[in-house]
Scaffold this motif. Structure first.
Motif, PDB file in Angstrom:
ATOM      1  N   VAL A  27       0.837  -1.202   0.000  1.00 62.91           N
ATOM      2  CA  VAL A  27       0.000   0.000   0.000  1.00 62.91           C
ATOM      3  C   VAL A  27       0.866   1.243   0.000  1.00 62.91           C
ATOM      4  O   VAL A  27       0.599   2.212  -0.726  1.00 62.91           O
ATOM      5  N   VAL A  28       1.932   1.240   0.786  1.00 65.17           N
ATOM      6  CA  VAL A  28       2.824   2.402   0.833  1.00 65.17           C
ATOM      7  C   VAL A  28       3.473   2.608  -0.534  1.00 65.17           C
ATOM      8  O   VAL A  28       3.556   3.745  -1.027  1.00 65.17           O
ATOM      9  N   MET A  29       3.919   1.533  -1.186  1.00 67.54           N
ATOM     10  CA  MET A  29       4.521   1.659  -2.517  1.00 67.54           C
ATOM     11  C   MET A  29       3.507   2.190  -3.526  1.00 67.54           C
ATOM     12  O   MET A  29       3.834   3.038  -4.361  1.00 67.54           O
ATOM     13  N   LEU A  30       2.282   1.731  -3.452  1.00 73.11           N
ATOM     14  CA  LEU A  30       1.237   2.208  -4.352  1.00 73.11           C
ATOM     15  C   LEU A  30       1.009   3.701  -4.174  1.00 73.11           C
ATOM     16  O   LEU A  30       0.930   4.447  -5.141  1.00 73.11           O
ATOM     17  N   VAL A  31       0.917   4.137  -2.930  1.00 78.61           N
ATOM     18  CA  VAL A  31       0.705   5.559  -2.643  1.00 78.61           C
ATOM     19  C   VAL A  31       1.886   6.387  -3.141  1.00 78.61           C
ATOM     20  O   VAL A  31       1.703   7.449  -3.746  1.00 78.61           O
ATOM     21  N   VAL A  32       3.104   5.898  -2.916  1.00 81.42           N
ATOM     22  CA  VAL A  32       4.295   6.640  -3.354  1.00 81.42           C
ATOM     23  C   VAL A  32       4.307   6.778  -4.872  1.00 81.42           C
ATOM     24  O   VAL A  32       4.532   7.868  -5.407  1.00 81.42           O
ATOM     25  N   PHE A  33       4.042   5.688  -5.592  1.00 74.16           N
ATOM     26  CA  PHE A  33       4.071   5.764  -7.050  1.00 74.16           C
ATOM     27  C   PHE A  33       2.903   6.586  -7.605  1.00 74.16           C
ATOM     28  O   PHE A  33       3.049   7.259  -8.626  1.00 74.16           O
ATOM     29  N   MET A  34       1.764   6.563  -6.965  1.00 73.26           N
ATOM     30  CA  MET A  34       0.657   7.428  -7.397  1.00 73.26           C
ATOM     31  C   MET A  34       1.023   8.886  -7.212  1.00 73.26           C
ATOM     32  O   MET A  34       0.717   9.726  -8.055  1.00 73.26           O
ATOM     33  N   PHE A  35       1.688   9.207  -6.114  1.00 76.89           N
ATOM     34  CA  PHE A  35       2.119  10.575  -5.865  1.00 76.89           C
ATOM     35  C   PHE A  35       3.140  11.003  -6.919  1.00 76.89           C
ATOM     36  O   PHE A  35       3.060  12.116  -7.450  1.00 76.89           O
ATOM     37  N   ILE A  36       4.112  10.129  -7.213  1.00 79.97           N
ATOM     38  CA  ILE A  36       5.114  10.449  -8.234  1.00 79.97           C
ATOM     39  C   ILE A  36       4.437  10.682  -9.581  1.00 79.97           C
ATOM     40  O   ILE A  36       4.767  11.622 -10.300  1.00 79.97           O
ATOM     41  N   ASN A  37       3.472   9.846  -9.938  1.00 81.75           N
ATOM     42  CA  ASN A  37       2.746  10.006 -11.194  1.00 81.75           C
ATOM     43  C   ASN A  37       1.976  11.314 -11.225  1.00 81.75           C
ATOM     44  O   ASN A  37       1.946  12.003 -12.247  1.00 81.75           O
ATOM     45  N   LEU A  38       1.361  11.670 -10.115  1.00 86.40           N
ATOM     46  CA  LEU A  38       0.596  12.910 -10.043  1.00 86.40           C
ATOM     47  C   LEU A  38       1.500  14.121 -10.217  1.00 86.40           C
ATOM     48  O   LEU A  38       1.172  15.054 -10.949  1.00 86.40           O
ATOM     49  N   VAL A  39       2.660  14.101  -9.578  1.00 86.42           N
ATOM     50  CA  VAL A  39       3.584  15.227  -9.650  1.00 86.42           C
ATOM     51  C   VAL A  39       4.257  15.305 -11.017  1.00 86.42           C
ATOM     52  O   VAL A  39       4.411  16.383 -11.585  1.00 86.42           O
TER      53      VAL A  39
END
Length: 188
Positions: A27-39
Motif C-alpha cells: 500500500v505504501v509503494m502504491l501511494v508513493v508511485f501514485m504521488f510520483i505520477n501525479l507530480v
C-alpha cells in the motif's frame, strides 16, 4: 487399569503481522508511485499536424462551398475537418440533401476545380489520410475515377466522403467532380 490423562493439544498462535507487513509495504509503494505520477504527469496534449504538400494543391480555408453540408449538429466534430476543397474550386450546381433529414445523413454538391482529375484525387488522398480518414475504395462502378474514404465518427457511426470525377469537359486545367458526405447506416 491404568488411567491416562489426555492432555489438551498444544496451542500455537499464528501471527498475522508478517502478512500485514507485506500488505502495508504494498500500500505504501502504491501511494508513493501514485504521488510520483501525479507530480510528474505532464498530461497529453492533442495536436493534429496537417502536412504541407509541396507542389500539391492547397486547401481553400475560406471556402463556403460545402457549408450547406454542415448544418449545426449534423456532422460530428471529428468528421467536420474532412470537409475541405482545394484552392481554385467553384460550384457547378446547388448542394443536395437527398434524405432531407429523414434517415441517414447524406449531402453532395457538384463542383469544378482548376486541376486535373489525378491532381484532385491526389489532393483528397493526402489531405483526408492526414486527417485520419481511410481510403477504402477507388474507382466507381461506372468506371469513373472515384475515391471513397471512411472514418468512425464520435456519434458511433461510420462516415463516408466520396470524391467522384464526373464525365464531361475534364482536362488538365479543370475537372468537374462531385463531393459527397454521408453517414453509413452501420454502427461502429
Amino acid at each position: 487399569m491404568k488411567t491416562t490423562k489426555i492432555a489438551p493439544p498444544l496451542t500455537t498462535t499464528t501471527s498475522i503481522l508478517p502478512a500485514a507487513a507485506v500488505l502495508g509495504v504494498a500500500v505504501v509503494m502504491l501511494v508513493v508511485f501514485m504521488f510520483i505520477n501525479l507530480v510528474a504527469d505532464q498530461g497529453v496534449t492533442a495536436t493534429t499536424t496537417i502536412p504541407v504538400i509541396v507542389g500539391g494543391l492547397g486547401v481553400d480555408h475560406a471556402s463556403t462551398l460545402l457549408a450547406d453540408c454542415q448544418p449545426p449538429g449534423s456532422i460530428p466534430a471529428n468528421i467536420a475537418p474532412g470537409i475541405v476543397v482545394p484552392l481554385g474550386t467553384r460550384a457547378r450546381g446547388p448542394f443536395a440533401l437527398p434524405n432531407s433529414g429523414a434517415g441517414d445523413y447524406d449531402c453532395y454538391r457538384p463542383l469544378v476545380s482548376a486541376t486535373s482529375a489525378s491532381g484532385l484525387l491526389g489532393f483528397y488522398k493526402t489531405q483526408l489520410e492526414a486527417r485520419g480518414w481511410n481510403l477504402f475504395s477507388s474507382g466507381a462502378a461506372n468506371g469513373a475515377p472515384q475515391y471513397l474514404f471512411q472514418k468512425a465518427g464520435s456519434d458511433t457511426f461510420y462516415w463516408i466522403i466520396g470524391v467522384t470525377v464526373d464525365p464531361g469537359p475534364s482536362n488538365a486545367n479543370a475537372t468537374d467532380w462531385t463531393f459527397r458526405i454521408y453517414q453509413n447506416s452501420a454502427a461502429i
